[in-house]
Design a protein around this motif. Structure first.
Motif, PDB file in Angstrom:
ATOM      1  N   ILE A   1      48.216  43.616  51.237  1.00 41.50           N
ATOM      2  CA  ILE A   1      46.767  43.770  51.459  1.00 41.50           C
ATOM      3  C   ILE A   1      46.404  45.254  51.534  1.00 41.50           C
ATOM      4  CG2 ILE A   1      44.840  43.315  53.051  1.00 41.50           C
ATOM      5  CD1 ILE A   1      45.711  40.862  51.490  1.00 41.50           C
ATOM      6  N   ARG A   2      47.239  46.016  52.228  1.00 43.89           N
ATOM      7  CA  ARG A   2      47.011  47.462  52.305  1.00 43.89           C
ATOM      8  C   ARG A   2      46.994  48.076  50.906  1.00 43.89           C
ATOM      9  NH1 ARG A   2      50.867  49.792  57.164  1.00 43.89           N
ATOM     10  NH2 ARG A   2      50.101  48.449  58.849  1.00 43.89           N
ATOM     11  N   VAL A   3      47.997  47.626  50.093  1.00 39.56           N
ATOM     12  CA  VAL A   3      48.082  48.160  48.727  1.00 39.56           C
ATOM     13  C   VAL A   3      46.797  47.851  47.972  1.00 39.56           C
ATOM     14  CG1 VAL A   3      49.322  47.974  46.529  1.00 39.56           C
ATOM     15  CG2 VAL A   3      50.595  48.032  48.689  1.00 39.56           C
ATOM     16  N   MET A   4      46.292  46.617  48.086  1.00 37.36           N
ATOM     17  CA  MET A   4      45.061  46.232  47.392  1.00 37.36           C
ATOM     18  C   MET A   4      43.885  47.097  47.866  1.00 37.36           C
ATOM     19  SD  MET A   4      45.390  42.055  47.385  1.00 37.36           S
ATOM     20  CE  MET A   4      43.798  41.814  46.624  1.00 37.36           C
ATOM     21  N   CYS A   5      43.769  47.287  49.190  1.00 36.91           N
ATOM     22  CA  CYS A   5      42.632  48.048  49.726  1.00 36.91           C
ATOM     23  C   CYS A   5      42.687  49.506  49.281  1.00 36.91           C
ATOM     24  CB  CYS A   5      42.628  47.972  51.259  1.00 36.91           C
ATOM     25  SG  CYS A   5      42.283  46.318  51.890  1.00 36.91           S
TER      26      CYS A   5
ATOM     27  N   LYS B   1      40.441  53.621  45.248  1.00 39.03           N
ATOM     28  CA  LYS B   1      40.723  54.653  44.248  1.00 39.03           C
ATOM     29  C   LYS B   1      40.306  54.240  42.843  1.00 39.03           C
ATOM     30  CE  LYS B   1      44.836  56.167  46.792  1.00 39.03           C
ATOM     31  NZ  LYS B   1      46.311  56.282  46.714  1.00 39.03           N
ATOM     32  N   SER B   2      39.905  52.981  42.653  1.00 33.80           N
ATOM     33  CA  SER B   2      39.641  52.461  41.307  1.00 33.80           C
ATOM     34  C   SER B   2      38.392  53.070  40.705  1.00 33.80           C
ATOM     35  CB  SER B   2      39.508  50.943  41.356  1.00 33.80           C
ATOM     36  OG  SER B   2      38.371  50.581  42.113  1.00 33.80           O
ATOM     37  N   LYS B   3      38.340  53.033  39.412  1.00 38.56           N
ATOM     38  CA  LYS B   3      37.180  53.518  38.663  1.00 38.56           C
ATOM     39  C   LYS B   3      36.131  52.420  38.605  1.00 38.56           C
ATOM     40  CE  LYS B   3      40.152  56.376  35.743  1.00 38.56           C
ATOM     41  NZ  LYS B   3      40.622  56.628  34.366  1.00 38.56           N
ATOM     42  N   PRO B   4      34.897  52.788  38.372  1.00 35.47           N
ATOM     43  CA  PRO B   4      33.839  51.748  38.267  1.00 35.47           C
ATOM     44  C   PRO B   4      34.148  50.774  37.127  1.00 35.47           C
ATOM     45  CG  PRO B   4      32.866  53.920  38.550  1.00 35.47           C
ATOM     46  CD  PRO B   4      34.321  54.160  38.339  1.00 35.47           C
ATOM     47  N   GLY B   5      34.043  49.510  37.404  1.00 34.90           N
ATOM     48  CA  GLY B   5      34.271  48.474  36.390  1.00 34.90           C
ATOM     49  C   GLY B   5      35.735  48.155  36.138  1.00 34.90           C
ATOM     50  N   GLU B   6      36.655  48.828  36.831  1.00 30.88           N
ATOM     51  CA  GLU B   6      38.106  48.613  36.608  1.00 30.88           C
ATOM     52  C   GLU B   6      38.581  47.387  37.389  1.00 30.88           C
ATOM     53  OE1 GLU B   6      42.387  50.963  37.009  1.00 30.88           O
ATOM     54  OE2 GLU B   6      40.564  51.867  37.828  1.00 30.88           O
TER      55      GLU B   6
ATOM     56  N   VAL C   1      47.051  38.275  41.556  1.00 34.35           N
ATOM     57  CA  VAL C   1      45.671  38.482  42.039  1.00 34.35           C
ATOM     58  C   VAL C   1      45.018  39.581  41.194  1.00 34.35           C
ATOM     59  CG1 VAL C   1      44.221  39.200  43.963  1.00 34.35           C
ATOM     60  CG2 VAL C   1      46.247  37.780  44.382  1.00 34.35           C
ATOM     61  N   ALA C   2      43.820  39.246  40.647  1.00 34.98           N
ATOM     62  CA  ALA C   2      42.988  40.247  39.947  1.00 34.98           C
ATOM     63  C   ALA C   2      41.806  40.582  40.860  1.00 34.98           C
ATOM     64  CB  ALA C   2      42.516  39.703  38.622  1.00 34.98           C
ATOM     65  N   TYR C   3      41.577  41.867  41.085  1.00 32.61           N
ATOM     66  CA  TYR C   3      40.517  42.224  42.040  1.00 32.61           C
ATOM     67  C   TYR C   3      39.724  43.441  41.529  1.00 32.61           C
ATOM     68  CZ  TYR C   3      44.113  45.564  43.650  1.00 32.61           C
ATOM     69  OH  TYR C   3      45.073  46.545  43.721  1.00 32.61           O
TER      70      TYR C   3
ATOM     71  N   TRP D   1      28.577  46.816  48.939  1.00 32.31           N
ATOM     72  CA  TRP D   1      28.831  45.970  50.118  1.00 32.31           C
ATOM     73  C   TRP D   1      30.205  46.259  50.743  1.00 32.31           C
ATOM     74  CZ3 TRP D   1      27.087  40.299  48.480  1.00 32.31           C
ATOM     75  CH2 TRP D   1      25.729  40.306  48.273  1.00 32.31           C
ATOM     76  N   ASP D   2      30.989  47.152  50.150  1.00 31.78           N
ATOM     77  CA  ASP D   2      32.379  47.418  50.565  1.00 31.78           C
ATOM     78  C   ASP D   2      33.211  46.134  50.492  1.00 31.78           C
ATOM     79  OD1 ASP D   2      34.607  48.907  51.450  1.00 31.78           O
ATOM     80  OD2 ASP D   2      34.179  48.434  53.557  1.00 31.78           O
ATOM     81  N   TRP D   3      32.953  45.417  49.404  1.00 30.78           N
ATOM     82  CA  TRP D   3      33.719  44.173  49.193  1.00 30.78           C
ATOM     83  C   TRP D   3      34.759  44.387  48.085  1.00 30.78           C
ATOM     84  CZ3 TRP D   3      30.596  38.924  49.040  1.00 30.78           C
ATOM     85  CH2 TRP D   3      30.129  38.661  50.323  1.00 30.78           C
ATOM     86  N   ILE D   4      35.909  43.801  48.325  1.00 27.31           N
ATOM     87  CA  ILE D   4      36.925  43.701  47.263  1.00 27.31           C
ATOM     88  C   ILE D   4      36.927  42.247  46.804  1.00 27.31           C
ATOM     89  CG2 ILE D   4      39.369  43.922  46.672  1.00 27.31           C
ATOM     90  CD1 ILE D   4      39.585  45.989  48.952  1.00 27.31           C
TER      91      ILE D   4
END
Length: 655
Positions: A169-173, A178-183, A206-208, A214-217
């Motif tokens: 979960i930490r890795v996902m957050c 750090k992700s780019k917009p739309g990535e 898992v694709a996220y 909203w600070d949602w993943i």
């Protein structure tokens, strides 16, 4: 020992000496050469078969690795394809969920909905979407708070770990921020869902995508294996692979087995699913542990199966299959792959024994033949020497070669010829002396004895005529008269032997002469119990002979034969012409025969086996035959009969 051994050989015949001495010289090298060849051949066979057998084990191990790798590659490609498709599906769903959240956010911005309502509408919409059989869409903040989840909504999962202990979960957050917009980002982690009844971890994909406002993943997750079209197909294929490996025989009882690096048997004929990491061989060494530690190599260990009386050495080639962390092992008992070598050894041994026996038989035969060729002339020489030693100086050695033996035989023949000539000269001189003395003696005897014998016979005849046959004295007078006549005959025979006249030769038909003599002799009182058979050869040539003397010869021989036979006896008188120009007269009876020790003396004067014989009959007979330049020979077997052969030349030599 040396003396006794060679003493034994010294007492053997020459032929057997050759065999005893020569045969070992042939047989021992054959055995030595055969043994060396057999040892080298067997050794090479063992080395070759050992090398070949180890190559076979290595090839089988490589073959098994290739099978596993082929299966692995086949389904790895399949899984990779499915994973790419699955990732695309998850990405599509994630983008769709992202769009739903973004649409609700636009409603909020346009003032149609407040923020709380917009989030609730988005929550409802995301929960309605299913991914595979057990997958779903969920959302969480960058702090790990679950804002949308089918079961754990409102919980903070920031410190959750997967089955490998990773804080996924930490890795996902961290990655979302750090992700780019739309990535769209991806993560795969092993997860065992106890609620769903999972007994083992499954890989979850898992694709996220991060919704910053909203600070949602927003995440879409599902299990990869649930997307496989036919999971049972893979299981069947794997079972078929295992069956193929298990049914592959190595030798008679060897087999292929597989285990992981912890000693769990994954493929084995009867130990599959068990752990043998601590298993030990017959010597107490942990061979499985050694294989698991080394992962590649050869191992040789003693192993005793159920039913085996003694442990057998087993040799195993093992290799490591890294993708599955498997150790593939191919094992076989040494005595099984040495079986062919043992059979080759047996065939070589049998061949060498048969060949050696065959060669020995041939060698014995050849040596025996060689010894026979060498010793037969020597044996013949010894036989002739023994006969000459007994006085038979007419015997001659056969000279068939020009070697040393031939030269020796020729020298011996010359020696016996000289000895015979000297003996004949000595015998003639002695005979002449005897005859001279016998002539003087017989003349004196005839003069001194015949006159008294005549007076005795006269008075005996006078008294015999005066006495009646019934008178007791008549018998004595008759005996005096008979014995006096016998004495007179002895004197007459003595005079005949001492003064045998030279034969008066005239043209004589031997068949006619013998025919008359046989008829005359057959009527003699001594021949009444004998049957005389005539076997005369027709057209015999006439010879020069003294008829009266030849009559005397024939009568003597016929009467002698008659006296040697009992009632029912048979005498065959025959004639023939031989190839040497001699007429052969044969007198053959089936009487008692003559003892061998008497045959040498039978022609000596005064030698007789008869009670009332003078011993001069055969001596006179021989004298007459020799004066006709002929020969007389007697052959006899005790109990079977006697054959007297007289040979007279058709053409006499001129002396």
């Amino acid at each position: 020992m040396h003396r006794y051994l060679f003493g034994f050989i010294d007492n053997m015949k020459l032929r057997w000496k050759l065999l005893v001495v020569v045969i070992p010289l042939i047989i021992i090298p054959i055995f030595l050469v055969g043994g060396v060849i057999g040892y080298i051949s067997t050794r090479q066979a063992y080395l070759g078969i050992t090398h070949t057998s180890k190559d076979d084990l290595a090839h089988l191990a490589d073959f098994t690795i290739d099978l596993l790798n082929s299966h692995y590659q086949q389904f790895q490609v399949y899984k990779q394809d499915k994973q790419r498709s699955f990732n695309m599906e998850l990405a599509t769903l994630t983008n769709l969920a992202y769009n739903v959240v973004e649409a609700q956010n636009r409603q909020y911005r346009s003032g149609r909905l407040d923020l709380r309502t917009a989030k609730m509408e988005a929550n409802k919409a995301l929960k309605k979407v299913n991914v595979g059989e057990t997958g779903y869409i969920y959302a969480m903040t960058s702090k790990g708070d679950l804002t949308v989840h089918v079961a754990r909504e409102g919980e903070n999962v920031y410190n959750e770990k997967d089955e490998n202990g990773r804080y996924f979960i930490r890795v996902m957050c961290e990655n979302a921020l750090k992700s780019k917009p739309g990535e769209v980002l991806y993560i795969i982690y092993p997860w065992r869902n106890a609620v769903l009844g999972d007994k083992r971890p499954r890989n979850k994909v898992v694709a996220y995508r991060y919704f910053k406002e909203w600070d949602w993943i927003v995440a879409t997750g599902g299990y990869l294996e649930e997307t496989y079209e036919d999971e049972a197909f893979e299981r069947r294929s794997f079972e078929e692979l295992k069956d193929k490996i298990k049914t592959k025989k190595v030798g008679q009882t060897g087999y292929i087995f597989c285990m992981d690096s912890k000693g769990n048997f994954t493929i084995h004929p009867d130990g599959e699913g068990k752990n043998f990491y601590t298993a030990k061989d017959f010597n107490g060494l942990p061979f499985i542990k050694e294989m698991c530690q080394n992962k590649n190599g050869w191992i040789r260990y003693p192993w005793k199966n159920v039913g085996d009386r003694t442990p057998r050495m087993k040799i195993v080639r093992y290799e490591y299959f890294k993708p599955w962390d498997w150790i593939v092992a191919v094992g076989s008992y040494e005595d099984e792959f040495y079986k062919e070598a043992n059979e080759i050894k047996g065939r070589i041994t049998e061949s060498m024994i048969v060949l050696t026996i065959f060669v020995c038989i041939i060698a014995v035969g050849l040596v025996y033949l060689a010894s026979k060729i060498i010793t037969e002339p020597i044996g013949h020489m010894m036989e002739v020497i023994r006969k000459v030693k007994k006085g038979r100086l007419d015997e001659r050695m056969e000279v068939d070669s020009t070697d040393e033996l031939g030269e020796l035989a020729a020298a011996f023949n010359r020696m016996t010829q000289i000895i015979k000539r000297n003996k004949d000269m000595e015998s003639n001189l002695a005979q002449q002396g005897k005859m001279a003395s016998l002539g003087v003696l017989s003349s004196g005897v005839a003069h001194e004895i015949n006159n008294p014998l005549g007076v005795i016979l006269g008075y005996a005849s006078y008294l015999e005529g005066r006495l009646d046959e019934s008178d007791p004295n008549y018998h004595y007078i008759h005996e005096i008269k008979r014995e006096s006549k016998r004495c007179k005959k002895i004197v007459q025979d003595l005079l005949s032997y001492a003064r045998t006249p030279k034969p008066t030769l005239e043209d004589t038909d031997i068949n006619d002469l013998l025919d008359q003599i046989v008829d005359f002799a057959a009527n003699h009182t001594d021949m009444y119990h004998v049957t005389v058979i005539k076997e005369f050869a027709p057209n015999l040539p006439h010879i020069q002979a003294d008829g009266d003397q030849m009559r005397q010869v024939a009568i003597n021989l016929i009467l002698n034969a008659g006296s040697a036979m009992e009632k029912g006896g048979k005498l065959v008188v025959g004639t023939s012409l031989d190839s040497d120009g001699y007429i052969v007269i044969r007198f053959a009876d089936n009487g008692a025969g003559i003892a061998p020790e008497n045959l040498e003396k039978i022609f000596e004067p005064f030698f007789t086996t008869k009670v009332k014989g003078t011993g001069l009959g055969l001596a006179i007979t021989k004298q007459i035959v020799e004066q006709h330049q002929g020969k007389i020979v007697i052959a006899s077997v005790v109990g079977e009969g006697t054959t007297v052969t007289v040979r007279l030349p058709v053409e006499r030599e001129v002396l």
